[in-house]
Design a protein around this motif. Sequence first.
Motif, mmCIF file in Angstrom:
data_model
loop_
_atom_site.group_PDB
_atom_site.id
_atom_site.type_symbol
_atom_site.label_atom_id
_atom_site.label_comp_id
_atom_site.label_asym_id
_atom_site.label_seq_id
_atom_site.Cartn_x
_atom_site.Cartn_y
_atom_site.Cartn_z
ATOM 1 N N ARG A 44 -5.042 67.440 50.538
ATOM 2 C CA ARG A 44 -4.421 68.573 49.845
ATOM 3 C C ARG A 44 -5.316 69.813 49.947
ATOM 4 O O ARG A 44 -4.814 70.939 50.011
ATOM 5 N N THR A 45 -6.622 69.613 49.946
ATOM 6 C CA THR A 45 -7.543 70.745 50.091
ATOM 7 C C THR A 45 -7.405 71.371 51.472
ATOM 8 O O THR A 45 -7.382 72.598 51.615
ATOM 9 N N GLU A 47 -4.789 71.320 53.339
ATOM 10 C CA GLU A 47 -3.524 72.043 53.353
ATOM 11 C C GLU A 47 -3.659 73.391 52.655
ATOM 12 O O GLU A 47 -3.100 74.395 53.103
ATOM 13 N N ARG A 48 -4.414 73.425 51.552
ATOM 14 C CA ARG A 48 -4.594 74.687 50.827
ATOM 15 C C ARG A 48 -5.424 75.690 51.634
ATOM 16 O O ARG A 48 -5.242 76.894 51.494
ATOM 17 N N ALA A 51 -3.499 78.299 53.466
ATOM 18 C CA ALA A 51 -2.768 79.314 52.709
ATOM 19 C C ALA A 51 -3.406 80.691 52.902
ATOM 20 O O ALA A 51 -4.623 80.805 53.053
ATOM 21 N N ASN A 54 -6.504 81.820 51.001
ATOM 22 C CA ASN A 54 -7.768 81.136 51.295
ATOM 23 C C ASN A 54 -8.326 81.504 52.672
ATOM 24 O O ASN A 54 -9.148 80.780 53.227
ATOM 25 N N GLU A 122 -1.310 73.006 40.719
ATOM 26 C CA GLU A 122 -2.101 72.295 41.744
ATOM 27 C C GLU A 122 -2.917 73.272 42.589
ATOM 28 O O GLU A 122 -4.105 73.052 42.851
ATOM 29 N N ALA A 123 -2.277 74.378 43.011
ATOM 30 C CA ALA A 123 -2.995 75.369 43.818
ATOM 31 C C ALA A 123 -4.165 75.960 43.040
ATOM 32 O O ALA A 123 -5.253 76.179 43.590
ATOM 33 N N ASP A 127 -7.998 75.472 44.382
ATOM 34 C CA ASP A 127 -8.687 76.700 44.785
ATOM 35 C C ASP A 127 -9.905 76.965 43.913
ATOM 36 O O ASP A 127 -10.942 77.436 44.406
#
Length: 863
Positions: A44-45, A47-48, A51, A54, A122-123, A127
């Motif tokens: 998940r990190t 994937e973030r 964004a 980021n 979650e984001a 983050d």
Amino acid sequence: MEPKLEPSLTSAADDFAFPKESFRTSPEKPETIEIEEIQNLRQRTIERLHAPENKELGDLLEDLDRAQYLFDIMATMSIAEALIVLNTAIEYHADDYNFSSITRDKITMLVQGEEVYGLGHEAYLIDTLLEATTMKYHSPYPEVRAICDPTDNPDLPCETFRAYFLGILWVAIGAFINELFSFRQPNLKLRSTTLQILLYPCGKLLQRLIPNWGLKLRGQRYSLNQGEWNMKEQMLTTLMVNVGSGASNFMGYVLTMQLKRFFNQNWVSFGFIFLLNFSTQFFGFGLAGLLRRWVVYPSKAMWPSLLPTLMLNRTLLLPESSRQTHGWKISKYRFFFVIMAAMFVYFLLPGYAFTALSTFNWITWIQPNNKTLAIVTGSTLGLGFNPWTSFDWAVINYSNPLAVPFFSTANRYAGMLVAGLIMIWLYWKNYNWSGYIPINSNTTYNNRGQAYNASAIINDDLTLNIDKYKAYSPPFISLGYQMFYGSEFALFTFTAVYIVLSEHRQISESFKGFVDSIKNRNRSNYEQFDDPISRQMAKYSEVPDWWYACILSVSLLFGILACELWPTNTPSWAVLVIIAVCIALLIPSAILMSVTGYQLGFNDIGIILAGFMVKGHAIANMICRVYGWNVDEQAESFIGDQKLGHYSKIPPRAMFRCQLVATLVQVFVTIGALQVLRRSIPDLCSTTQADRFVCTFPHSLYTATLVWGVVGPERTFNSLYPILKWCFLIGALSAPIAFYGRKRFFKQLQNFNPILFLSGFTRFESAYNLSYYTPGLQISFMFMYIIRRRYLAWWTKYNYVLTAALSAGVAFSAIFIFVAFYVSNTSLEWWGNRIASSGVDGARAATLYTLEPGEFFGPLEWD
């Protein structure tokens, strides 16, 4: 200082509210996270990281193997700890010009809470943890993350036989060649980039040739061959060759000036040369060690100008992933050699075959004999107002545009632009009779517009003859030099006051730590610092401050002995005053350089102060100038190398030993090079010397020494340029106004630095002008601003490799041109090699006003 934060082992499970099917807590160990759940968090990190918000952390995607270390730490950090880290970062980096405004705005929203961040629960959680982990356990700067690992391997061999062998060998070669050819025009120089590339194949060769012989000592085996040539060995030898490949030893120019050609001082012996050479070189070494707390250990001291050196070594030695970066899949290693080869071939054009591409003063070609056009737009005579002035990387790279941050380049260029416009206005008003001499020249003139003949005003013992001086002329300097001196004097005091006001907490706390270390020798140097590199370096044996203090004391003693035992006419107290003033300025100067890449330089403060203290003595003025130069030049060079070692996790005592050995080798090698010059080069320093050993810089120093040392700044300031002496006071008084004004009224001008802006006024020195900086600004805007913001991953991977490759290509091509063409006096005569110097701009002697025979300008009386 960065407050120390103890790492937390609190589980992140309480802070994350992922769906149950994707995030589970072990019932047996409720305060731990299962491997599957950690992997889920990592995914998940990742994937973030894709964004848009980021993008400043997008460089972590380039090497996920290194990033896994940070992802593991994320799983052990709580949101509470993460918010403390982010709040601390906001405070610590509040006035940090290198800290991204995008990152600052993002973490400001993160600490204000999930609703303000507005991207979902979650984001927000990921983050927050990702930003905090990166800042606490890696670096807040993507530039540093690109060249520095978050981990260290203390078992990696560093101080090996082959490392010291290659280091000593290339220090000797580099120092000898650089010292010898620094007196030639054009000169030949082995730069650190060139030597780094040569070190790598040499290290790999020794890895194959040296037998694995060794012996055991206290249970540990010491071998001649430690296996693979590794990163720490490469960095250790790089630290050594930096000593020999830096600027030529300033003492060499001084000793050349004391030859029969200039001062006819036959008392100069090996003992004097050794003592003064040792003193000036090791004084900077000792002083650098004492300044570590101010400009090496703090993470804010980024030293942007050093980053290409580290990236080049990483490119040569470390493997990398084959992932695509914005569509680019070429490895950094291959990219480096492709660019270097291309530049090697290309540089044959501006370097030899089509030199007009180097000095691209194309506007003056329209009307070659138009004085006004040459004065405003010319590249050699004029001020260089020209939208594109060069296609030569050696010129474009003069301001190091792919390493120095864009804010630094832009601030200095803005100051230079304003100074150029002011100079045009003053020149056409004939301010201080400047219209009778070239607008931007490093030559000193008499009142008939001719080069100043300093020998016409001195006695046989090099003291001023008043009668001859009254009958000849006062010394006049160009408007460019007036601008340089005035702004430099103001800059000295402005910088000291401004840095003390803005960085008083760091300065005072570092000073307290230094005093405590003297009182308590068991206290760790790294105790005040909580950045990841300092925590990793704390496991190595430290270098006590008193070691450097001893070197400082011995070097000072040697200098005093040289001044007192030989007829230098230099009182020891004058040298001590010069050193004290320069040391007082050195801390703010070094802090400035560590953040911006700009070096203040104390060359002229030494010669001016000596002119007031030791009036009428040329050699005394010259020796004081050496200390004024070396306190800053050598100290900041050694400090920069220590930061290189800090980034590379070289053990402190290994850094100490390698710099000590390299400096000692350089002292003897440069003395040997001077002896070769004196004994084997016929007609040395003559303007007609057959092999072009014309000593251009020593000639300039000779004139400046007689003008400022014999005539003296008091006569020059009082009778010709009285405003210059007030610039010291102007700088000191304007610094608090600039500081508090920017703090209170101009907070939005985050990237405006008044020191750098004022430093732009000092760039009109030694006939340098806008033509040397305009292409650098354009390249910096393209790579350090546009590409860095839009394509950060590409920039992180390739930018420093690009600048290192371009510089290496120029260096090798310049050596080839020198050996293939200049040595054999082979020239290529055609329009492309004549046009740049064929008009008024190339003649370098045009003035706004002319004198009739028998006329002169300036005051009627002078003394």
